[in-house]
Design a protein around this motif. Structure first.
Motif, PDB file in Angstrom:
ATOM      1  N   UNK A 164      -4.288   0.595  -1.470  1.00 58.71           N
ATOM      2  CA  UNK A 164      -3.614  -0.674  -1.726  1.00 58.71           C
ATOM      3  C   UNK A 164      -3.301  -0.830  -3.216  1.00 58.71           C
ATOM      4  N   UNK A 165      -2.244  -1.573  -3.478  1.00 56.31           N
ATOM      5  CA  UNK A 165      -1.794  -1.825  -4.855  1.00 56.31           C
ATOM      6  C   UNK A 165      -2.466  -3.102  -5.358  1.00 56.31           C
ATOM      7  N   UNK A 166      -3.486  -2.936  -6.164  1.00 53.73           N
ATOM      8  CA  UNK A 166      -4.291  -4.083  -6.571  1.00 53.73           C
ATOM      9  C   UNK A 166      -3.574  -5.012  -7.538  1.00 53.73           C
ATOM     10  N   UNK A 167      -2.460  -4.565  -8.121  1.00 51.81           N
ATOM     11  CA  UNK A 167      -1.691  -5.434  -9.015  1.00 51.81           C
ATOM     12  C   UNK A 167      -0.746  -6.359  -8.248  1.00 51.81           C
ATOM     13  N   UNK A 210       0.843  -1.199   0.000  1.00 55.65           N
ATOM     14  CA  UNK A 210       0.000   0.000   0.000  1.00 55.65           C
ATOM     15  C   UNK A 210       0.875   1.245   0.000  1.00 55.65           C
ATOM     16  N   UNK A 211       0.279   2.340  -0.467  1.00 53.44           N
ATOM     17  CA  UNK A 211       0.971   3.620  -0.469  1.00 53.44           C
ATOM     18  C   UNK A 211       1.798   3.815  -1.723  1.00 53.44           C
ATOM     19  N   UNK A 212       2.322   5.019  -1.902  1.00 52.37           N
ATOM     20  CA  UNK A 212       3.069   5.345  -3.110  1.00 52.37           C
ATOM     21  C   UNK A 212       4.531   4.935  -3.024  1.00 52.37           C
ATOM     22  N   UNK A 213       5.176   4.930  -4.172  1.00 49.86           N
ATOM     23  CA  UNK A 213       6.629   4.995  -4.223  1.00 49.86           C
ATOM     24  C   UNK A 213       6.993   6.472  -4.128  1.00 49.86           C
ATOM     25  N   UNK A 214       7.945   6.798  -3.273  1.00 47.23           N
ATOM     26  CA  UNK A 214       8.405   8.178  -3.128  1.00 47.23           C
ATOM     27  C   UNK A 214       9.832   8.258  -3.648  1.00 47.23           C
ATOM     28  N   UNK A 215      10.048   9.130  -4.619  1.00 55.27           N
ATOM     29  CA  UNK A 215      11.375   9.333  -5.199  1.00 55.27           C
ATOM     30  C   UNK A 215      11.884  10.710  -4.821  1.00 55.27           C
ATOM     31  N   UNK A 216      13.189  10.820  -4.685  1.00 58.27           N
ATOM     32  CA  UNK A 216      13.795  12.095  -4.313  1.00 58.27           C
ATOM     33  C   UNK A 216      15.078  12.303  -5.101  1.00 58.27           C
ATOM     34  N   UNK A 217      15.317  13.539  -5.487  1.00 53.87           N
ATOM     35  CA  UNK A 217      16.580  13.948  -6.104  1.00 53.87           C
ATOM     36  C   UNK A 217      17.157  15.084  -5.273  1.00 53.87           C
ATOM     37  N   UNK A 218      18.450  15.042  -5.039  1.00 49.15           N
ATOM     38  CA  UNK A 218      19.117  16.022  -4.173  1.00 49.15           C
ATOM     39  C   UNK A 218      20.404  16.502  -4.831  1.00 49.15           C
ATOM     40  N   UNK A 252       2.840   0.007   5.212  1.00 44.09           N
ATOM     41  CA  UNK A 252       2.270  -0.620   4.029  1.00 44.09           C
ATOM     42  C   UNK A 252       2.878  -1.951   3.666  1.00 44.09           C
ATOM     43  N   UNK A 253       3.916  -2.377   4.351  1.00 43.79           N
ATOM     44  CA  UNK A 253       4.533  -3.669   4.052  1.00 43.79           C
ATOM     45  C   UNK A 253       3.603  -4.816   4.487  1.00 43.79           C
ATOM     46  N   UNK A 254       3.845  -5.975   3.934  1.00 44.17           N
ATOM     47  CA  UNK A 254       2.936  -7.106   4.144  1.00 44.17           C
ATOM     48  C   UNK A 254       3.188  -7.856   5.428  1.00 44.17           C
ATOM     49  N   UNK A 255       3.159  -7.179   6.540  1.00 40.70           N
ATOM     50  CA  UNK A 255       3.388  -7.798   7.839  1.00 40.70           C
ATOM     51  C   UNK A 255       2.172  -8.624   8.271  1.00 40.70           C
ATOM     52  N   UNK A 256       2.334  -9.386   9.343  1.00 42.50           N
ATOM     53  CA  UNK A 256       1.206 -10.143   9.887  1.00 42.50           C
ATOM     54  C   UNK A 256       0.075  -9.212  10.299  1.00 42.50           C
ATOM     55  N   UNK A 257       0.436  -8.096  10.916  1.00 46.74           N
ATOM     56  CA  UNK A 257      -0.588  -7.123  11.324  1.00 46.74           C
ATOM     57  C   UNK A 257      -1.373  -6.631  10.112  1.00 46.74           C
ATOM     58  N   UNK A 258      -0.657  -6.332   9.037  1.00 43.62           N
ATOM     59  CA  UNK A 258      -1.305  -5.824   7.828  1.00 43.62           C
ATOM     60  C   UNK A 258      -2.201  -6.897   7.207  1.00 43.62           C
ATOM     61  N   UNK A 259      -1.713  -8.118   7.153  1.00 41.39           N
ATOM     62  CA  UNK A 259      -2.505  -9.212   6.589  1.00 41.39           C
ATOM     63  C   UNK A 259      -3.770  -9.451   7.410  1.00 41.39           C
ATOM     64  N   UNK A 260      -3.653  -9.358   8.738  1.00 42.01           N
ATOM     65  CA  UNK A 260      -4.824  -9.536   9.589  1.00 42.01           C
ATOM     66  C   UNK A 260      -5.827  -8.411   9.364  1.00 42.01           C
ATOM     67  N   UNK A 261      -5.336  -7.197   9.199  1.00 39.44           N
ATOM     68  CA  UNK A 261      -6.229  -6.066   8.951  1.00 39.44           C
ATOM     69  C   UNK A 261      -6.933  -6.215   7.603  1.00 39.44           C
TER      70      UNK A 261
END
Length: 209
Positions: A194-197, A36-44, A175-184
């Motif tokens: 969420x990323x449906x793909x 879940x959530x976006x990819x965040x990119x940064x340039x510095x 947003x990682x696929x932890x046990x907590x996230x899977x249970x939720x």
């Protein structure tokens, strides 16, 4: 005894400056693996006279260290961020969405770089010279700075999503696929962030047989 690990330094950037490749940017992203959530990119683009002390791969730093460095980097360097939301990830795939975000972050810098140093082995279409450096966030100061800003930004965003969508625990697992996230997911189902793909999310959306 193991050799002490080298920290990122400014040598790659100084070599580029000596070759006339000015300005030189470092680019990195955070969030390819989560469900879940976006990819965040940064340039510095770092100021060679004010390279922050303590730069390192964001994964090797504590949250407090990242927050401190985030403030220093944003106060002393040229910084640009870009976000690849779940809809883009699902439409274009995670690799293409990540490269798009890296290119967008680079294009958003106040000055167009002559060279972009990118973490990994994949180059985004940045419209200038670019060099991929495997493990660059642990070797190159500008890339390390980009990784820190991207990580802090994404963590803050996921914390805000945790408030907006209580029960998923986004503020803890990002947003990682932890046990907590899977249970939720089993209890609450899929939300629009969420990323449906991604297979674990797609499986949750299939009708029961």
């Amino acid at each position: 005894m193991a050799e002490p690990r080298c920290k990122p330094d400014f040598s790659h950037e100084r070599a580029a400056w000596a070759a006339g490749e000015v300005p030189v940017a470092g680019a990195d992203e955070v969030g390819r693996g989560p469900l879940a959530g976006p990819v965040v990119a940064c340039a510095v683009v770092l100021d060679p006279e004010r390279v922050p002390e303590g730069l390192d791969d964001s994964k090797r730093l504590s949250a407090a260290q990242r927050e401190r460095l985030f403030e220093v980097i944003c106060a002393t360097a040229e910084v640009s961020l870009a976000f690849a939301p779940p809809a883009r990830i699902d439409t274009h795939n995670i690799r293409q969405a990540t490269l798009w975000a890296l290119a967008r972050a680079t294009a958003g810098l106040p000055r167009a770089p002559r060279l972009v140093l990118v973490d990994g082995n994949d180059l985004p279409p940045v419209g200038c010279a670019a060099r991929a450096i495997i493990g660059g966030d642990g070797l190159v100061a500008s890339i390390a700075a980009a990784s820190i800003v991207a990580k802090v930004t994404r963590d803050r965003l996921m914390a805000s999503l945790g408030v907006a969508h209580p029960g998923y625990g986004f503020e803890r697992h990002m947003g990682y696929g932890t046990r907590e996230h899977q249970a939720a997911l089993a209890e609450l189902g899929v939300c629009r962030h969420h990323r449906t793909s991604f297979a674990p999310i797609r499986a949750r959306m299939l009708p029961a047989e």
